[in-house]
Write a protein that holds these residues in place. Structure first.
Motif, short mmCIF file in Angstrom:
data_model
loop_
_atom_site.label_atom_id
_atom_site.label_comp_id
_atom_site.label_asym_id
_atom_site.label_seq_id
_atom_site.Cartn_x
_atom_site.Cartn_y
_atom_site.Cartn_z
N SER A 3 27.15 -9.06 -18.00
CA SER A 3 26.20 -9.02 -19.11
C SER A 3 24.79 -9.40 -18.65
N PHE A 4 24.46 -9.01 -17.41
CA PHE A 4 23.11 -9.26 -16.93
C PHE A 4 22.59 -8.04 -16.19
N ILE A 5 21.29 -7.98 -15.99
CA ILE A 5 20.64 -6.88 -15.30
C ILE A 5 20.69 -7.14 -13.80
N ILE A 6 20.88 -6.07 -13.03
CA ILE A 6 20.87 -6.17 -11.57
C ILE A 6 19.74 -5.29 -11.05
N VAL A 7 18.93 -5.84 -10.16
CA VAL A 7 17.84 -5.10 -9.55
C VAL A 7 18.07 -5.05 -8.05
N CYS A 8 18.20 -3.84 -7.51
CA CYS A 8 18.38 -3.65 -6.07
C CYS A 8 17.02 -3.36 -5.47
N ALA A 9 16.49 -4.31 -4.71
CA ALA A 9 15.12 -4.25 -4.21
C ALA A 9 15.05 -3.60 -2.83
N GLU A 10 13.87 -3.11 -2.48
CA GLU A 10 13.61 -2.53 -1.17
C GLU A 10 12.88 -3.53 -0.27
N GLY A 11 13.38 -3.67 0.96
CA GLY A 11 12.74 -4.61 1.89
C GLY A 11 12.45 -4.03 3.26
N GLY A 12 12.65 -2.70 3.43
CA GLY A 12 12.43 -2.11 4.74
C GLY A 12 13.24 -2.83 5.81
N ASP A 13 12.69 -2.88 7.01
CA ASP A 13 13.28 -3.69 8.08
C ASP A 13 12.41 -4.92 8.32
N ASP A 17 0.82 -1.22 0.00
CA ASP A 17 0.00 0.00 0.00
C ASP A 17 0.86 1.27 0.00
N LYS A 18 1.87 1.27 -0.87
CA LYS A 18 2.71 2.46 -0.98
C LYS A 18 3.60 2.36 -2.23
N GLU A 19 4.21 3.49 -2.57
CA GLU A 19 5.20 3.52 -3.63
C GLU A 19 6.51 2.95 -3.09
N VAL A 20 7.07 1.99 -3.82
CA VAL A 20 8.30 1.33 -3.36
C VAL A 20 9.40 1.55 -4.38
N PRO A 21 10.54 2.11 -3.98
CA PRO A 21 11.62 2.36 -4.93
C PRO A 21 12.48 1.12 -5.16
N PHE A 22 13.14 1.09 -6.29
CA PHE A 22 14.14 0.06 -6.59
C PHE A 22 15.10 0.61 -7.61
N ARG A 23 16.30 0.10 -7.63
CA ARG A 23 17.31 0.51 -8.61
C ARG A 23 17.53 -0.60 -9.62
N VAL A 24 17.64 -0.22 -10.88
CA VAL A 24 17.95 -1.16 -11.95
C VAL A 24 19.27 -0.75 -12.58
N ILE A 25 20.18 -1.70 -12.69
CA ILE A 25 21.49 -1.49 -13.32
C ILE A 25 21.54 -2.34 -14.59
N LEU A 26 21.66 -1.68 -15.71
CA LEU A 26 21.62 -2.35 -17.01
C LEU A 26 23.03 -2.57 -17.55
N PRO A 27 23.27 -3.67 -18.25
CA PRO A 27 24.59 -3.89 -18.85
C PRO A 27 24.85 -2.88 -19.96
N GLU A 28 26.12 -2.71 -20.30
CA GLU A 28 26.52 -1.68 -21.25
C GLU A 28 25.87 -1.83 -22.62
N ASN A 29 25.61 -3.08 -23.03
CA ASN A 29 25.06 -3.31 -24.37
C ASN A 29 23.55 -3.41 -24.39
N TYR A 30 22.90 -3.02 -23.29
CA TYR A 30 21.45 -3.20 -23.19
C TYR A 30 20.70 -2.45 -24.28
N GLU A 31 20.96 -1.17 -24.45
CA GLU A 31 20.19 -0.33 -25.37
C GLU A 31 20.32 -0.79 -26.82
N ASN A 32 21.49 -1.26 -27.20
CA ASN A 32 21.74 -1.62 -28.60
C ASN A 32 21.52 -3.09 -28.91
N SER A 33 21.05 -3.84 -27.93
CA SER A 33 20.86 -5.27 -28.13
C SER A 33 19.39 -5.62 -28.31
N SER A 34 19.15 -6.57 -29.19
CA SER A 34 17.79 -7.07 -29.37
C SER A 34 17.54 -8.30 -28.49
N SER A 35 18.58 -8.72 -27.79
CA SER A 35 18.48 -9.91 -26.94
C SER A 35 17.84 -9.58 -25.60
#
Length: 258
Positions: free
Chosen positions: A64-74, A14-32
């Motif tokens: 060469s993979f995506i990393i997602v940093c999730a929020e878990g509070g305490d 019941d709230k907005e939850v932040p998270f960070r996404v880290i994309l690999p260098e070739n993400y934008e130019n790749s169709s994979s």
């Protein structure tokens, strides 16, 4: 390499939850589509600890993979009826992961999905690995607080007691459901081959070393494949920053070799 902070409106929390996404260098130019690693922070922390306290942006540039940093509070990555809208386990598994797979170029197979964390997050990562082994090919924990659901005394209790008592209370069934050792000891033997590969490490000067030793013993007794390592260091960001490289390297190897 591109990194950004996003928000998800969680119905469960019941709230907005932040998270960070880290994309690999070739993400934008790749169709994979790309594999993904979810990272869980520790107690008293938040999703952006990784970007602030480690060199993850530098390390991720080599991967060469995506990393997602999730929020878990305490919240000990648990669903608790004792707190309003406290469903951090279900949030991660039922809301965050589907949202990530919908918005980014993600390979959605088990072989391309991994989860890891430090301290409270290490406990959460391993709990999810046993709870939903069909979702992850790899789970890792640095300085895992694996006794979360059962601790009630000792040197660490004073610091951890407020959050643990708030989440689990005196609810025996809830504690048993979230007790990693209870989960492992009752895990069906015929399903052990279906578990993700487990990697965990702990610093030689960390107060959590005994519970990590105990976990290694329990896993060995049950014949569950794992790699447990002890390195110099304590329960701090210097240690986690140094070990994060190994976790990312192992994830890359498993994603590549599957």
């Amino acid at each position: 390499m591109k990194s950004g902070v996003f928000k998800l409106h969680s119905k469960l929390l019941d709230k907005e939850v932040p998270f960070r996404v880290i994309l690999p260098e070739n993400y934008e130019n790749s169709s994979s589509k790309f594999p993904v690693l979810y990272l869980l922070h520790g107690l008293f922390g938040n999703f952006d600890n990784w970007a602030i306290n480690t060199k993850i942006l530098e390390y991720a540039a080599q991967r060469s993979f995506i990393i997602v940093c999730a929020e878990g509070g305490d919240g000990w990555y648990a669903d608790s009826p004792h707190l309003p809208h406290h469903f951090y386990e279900s949030y991660i598994l039922q809301e965050l992961i589907p949202e990530i797979e919908k918005k980014f170029k993600i390979e959605t197979s088990r072989a391309r999905r991994a989860i890891a964390g430090l301290s409270m997050g290490g406990y959460g990562a391993f709990k999810f690995a046993f709870r939903r082994p069909e979702m992850f090919c790899f789970a890792a924990a640095m300085s895992g607080a694996f006794f979360a659901a059962v601790i009630s005394d000792g040197v660490l209790w004073t610091e951890l007691q407020p959050s643990i008592s708030a989440v689990f209370g005196d609810d025996y069934e809830l504690r048993a459901r979230n007790d990693l050792f209870h989960i492992i000891e009752n895990f069906p033997e015929e399903k052990i081959p279906d578990l993700p590969f487990l990697y965990f490490d702990c610093g030689a000067d960390d107060d959590l070393l005994p519970v990590n030793f105990h976990l290694a013993k329990v896993l060995k007794e049950r014949g569950i494949a794992h790699d447990f390592q002890i390195f110099s260091g304590g329960h701090d960001w210097d240690y986690w920053n140094s070990r994060l490289k190994q976790v990312l390297r192992t994830a890359e190897t498993l994603f590549t070799n599957d």
